[in-house]
Every structure is written in structure tokens, then in C-alpha cells.
Design an enzyme around this catalytic site. Sequence first.
Site, PDB file in Angstrom:
ATOM      1  N   ASP A  44     -14.011   3.981  -6.217  1.00  0.00           N
ATOM      2  CA  ASP A  44     -14.697   4.446  -7.431  1.00  0.00           C
ATOM      3  C   ASP A  44     -16.144   4.905  -7.204  1.00  0.00           C
ATOM      4  O   ASP A  44     -16.571   5.893  -7.792  1.00  0.00           O
ATOM      5  CB  ASP A  44     -14.661   3.372  -8.520  1.00  0.00           C
ATOM      6  CG  ASP A  44     -13.284   3.240  -9.168  1.00  0.00           C
ATOM      7  OD1 ASP A  44     -12.378   4.021  -8.813  1.00  0.00           O
ATOM      8  OD2 ASP A  44     -13.115   2.363 -10.031  1.00  0.00           O
TER       9      ASP A  44
ATOM     10  N   THR B 142       1.579  -7.036  -9.708  1.00  0.00           N
ATOM     11  CA  THR B 142       0.263  -7.107  -9.064  1.00  0.00           C
ATOM     12  C   THR B 142      -0.356  -8.479  -9.290  1.00  0.00           C
ATOM     13  O   THR B 142       0.020  -9.190 -10.232  1.00  0.00           O
ATOM     14  CB  THR B 142      -0.696  -6.023  -9.621  1.00  0.00           C
ATOM     15  OG1 THR B 142      -1.872  -5.974  -8.812  1.00  0.00           O
ATOM     16  CG2 THR B 142      -1.112  -6.328 -11.050  1.00  0.00           C
TER      17      THR B 142
ATOM     18  N   ASP C  25       1.557   2.484  -7.203  1.00  0.00           N
ATOM     19  CA  ASP C  25       0.861   2.678  -5.938  1.00  0.00           C
ATOM     20  C   ASP C  25      -0.054   3.868  -6.151  1.00  0.00           C
ATOM     21  O   ASP C  25       0.317   4.845  -6.812  1.00  0.00           O
ATOM     22  CB  ASP C  25       1.820   2.910  -4.772  1.00  0.00           C
ATOM     23  CG  ASP C  25       1.155   2.603  -3.425  1.00  0.00           C
ATOM     24  OD1 ASP C  25       0.133   1.879  -3.404  1.00  0.00           O
ATOM     25  OD2 ASP C  25       1.627   3.102  -2.403  1.00  0.00           O
ATOM     26  N   THR C  26      -1.253   3.736  -5.632  1.00  0.00           N
ATOM     27  CA  THR C  26      -2.271   4.755  -5.844  1.00  0.00           C
ATOM     28  C   THR C  26      -2.857   5.166  -4.517  1.00  0.00           C
ATOM     29  O   THR C  26      -3.057   4.324  -3.634  1.00  0.00           O
ATOM     30  CB  THR C  26      -3.387   4.207  -6.761  1.00  0.00           C
ATOM     31  OG1 THR C  26      -2.828   3.945  -8.049  1.00  0.00           O
ATOM     32  CG2 THR C  26      -4.529   5.196  -6.907  1.00  0.00           C
TER      33      THR C  26
ATOM     34  N   GLY D  83     -12.379  -0.284  -5.415  1.00  0.00           N
ATOM     35  CA  GLY D  83     -11.832   0.683  -4.461  1.00  0.00           C
ATOM     36  C   GLY D  83     -12.821   1.793  -4.143  1.00  0.00           C
ATOM     37  O   GLY D  83     -13.985   1.541  -3.839  1.00  0.00           O
TER      38      GLY D  83
END
Length: 194
Positions: A152, A7, A68-69, A150
Site C-alpha cells: 500500500d 484467512t 489471492d491478490t 502490504g
Amino acid sequence: MKIVFVTNNQHKLDEIKNILGQEFNIVSLNDIGCHDDIPETGDTLEENASQKSNYIASRYALDCFADDTGLEVDALGGQPGVHSARYAKETDHDSQANMAKLLDKLGNNNNRKARFRTVISLIVHGKEHRFEGIVEGRIAHQPSGVRGFGYDPVFIPDGYDKSFAELGDEVKNQISHRARAVRKLAEHIKQQHV
């Protein structure tokens, strides 16, 4: 142990370093001089994580891991899922646009159940291992909080009445999807290097 985290996302890097602590020397793509646009063309989180870790392992011959999320919302059939970072059309990691689209699609739907899911692909000595972390929760009706990144500000984990962005790093790094996957990763690495 030196290991590459596939990343250049500073938020993710900081989060991982906080979770893993000082036992591991975590380096980024930038640290190894990799500025490639690494493909993420899989249809699942598992495929994307594996694609990224194999890319680095094959080109740099270094131990590495990639994640990956995805945010999976029940009322949207699991969307945005693997497309979470690019959910809003013609955007790339535009959190505001992604959250706006998500909230618009959900509208006044009372089913706000959702989960964050992280899949990590670790490659050590050429062998791949996978780890998964899941945190269940719900989508708020509007964003709140300024911490995190993101989705959140719109994700409220089960057992809490505040979003990840309100809870802050200390709490999030204890209970998050990524924290759960990373703890499994750390446990595996420690067992291999005892």
C-alpha cells in the site's frame, strides 16, 4: 448468512467486513478452529484462491470464500504477481522487505505502471464461483503513508496522487481491487438468497 473467509489476516478480515457491512456474518479460520497451514502452491492467483476455498469446503463442509491478490508491475513482466506476499527471498509477508526488493528492481525505470488484482473463489452449496477485481495505478519511487498493509505505501491508484497507505481505509475500501471483487461476490450472494 454465515460464511467463512479463508484467512487469519486481521487486516484483510477487517477490510472485507467493512466492505460487506452487516448483512453477512463473516468468520475467519480462527473462528472455526482451523489452524492448518493451507497450501498455496498454484502458479496463478486463480489456482491459489480455488485451492484455499476447496480445502475448507471439503474439510469443514461450510460455505466459504478465499482470495489471492497480486501486484503486477509492467516493467517487471508482471512480477511479483502470484509471489507478492513472499517476493523478498526467504520471507513470508514481510512488507518492508518486499517493497525494498520491488523498488530496487524497478530502480529509476520510468515505466511505473502496475495493477493490483484480486481473485476470489466462493464455494456455496458445493459450487464454485470466481470474481475478479483490478485497480490500475503506478509504483511510487519511495513508500509514503502508514495506513494499509502490504504494498500500500508504494501503490498510487490511477486518478489519485497519494498511495493507498495515505488515502486511508475509507477511500481504499471504495476503489481497491479487493473492494471491486468483494462487491461482485456480495452481489452474487444477494441474488442467490433473495
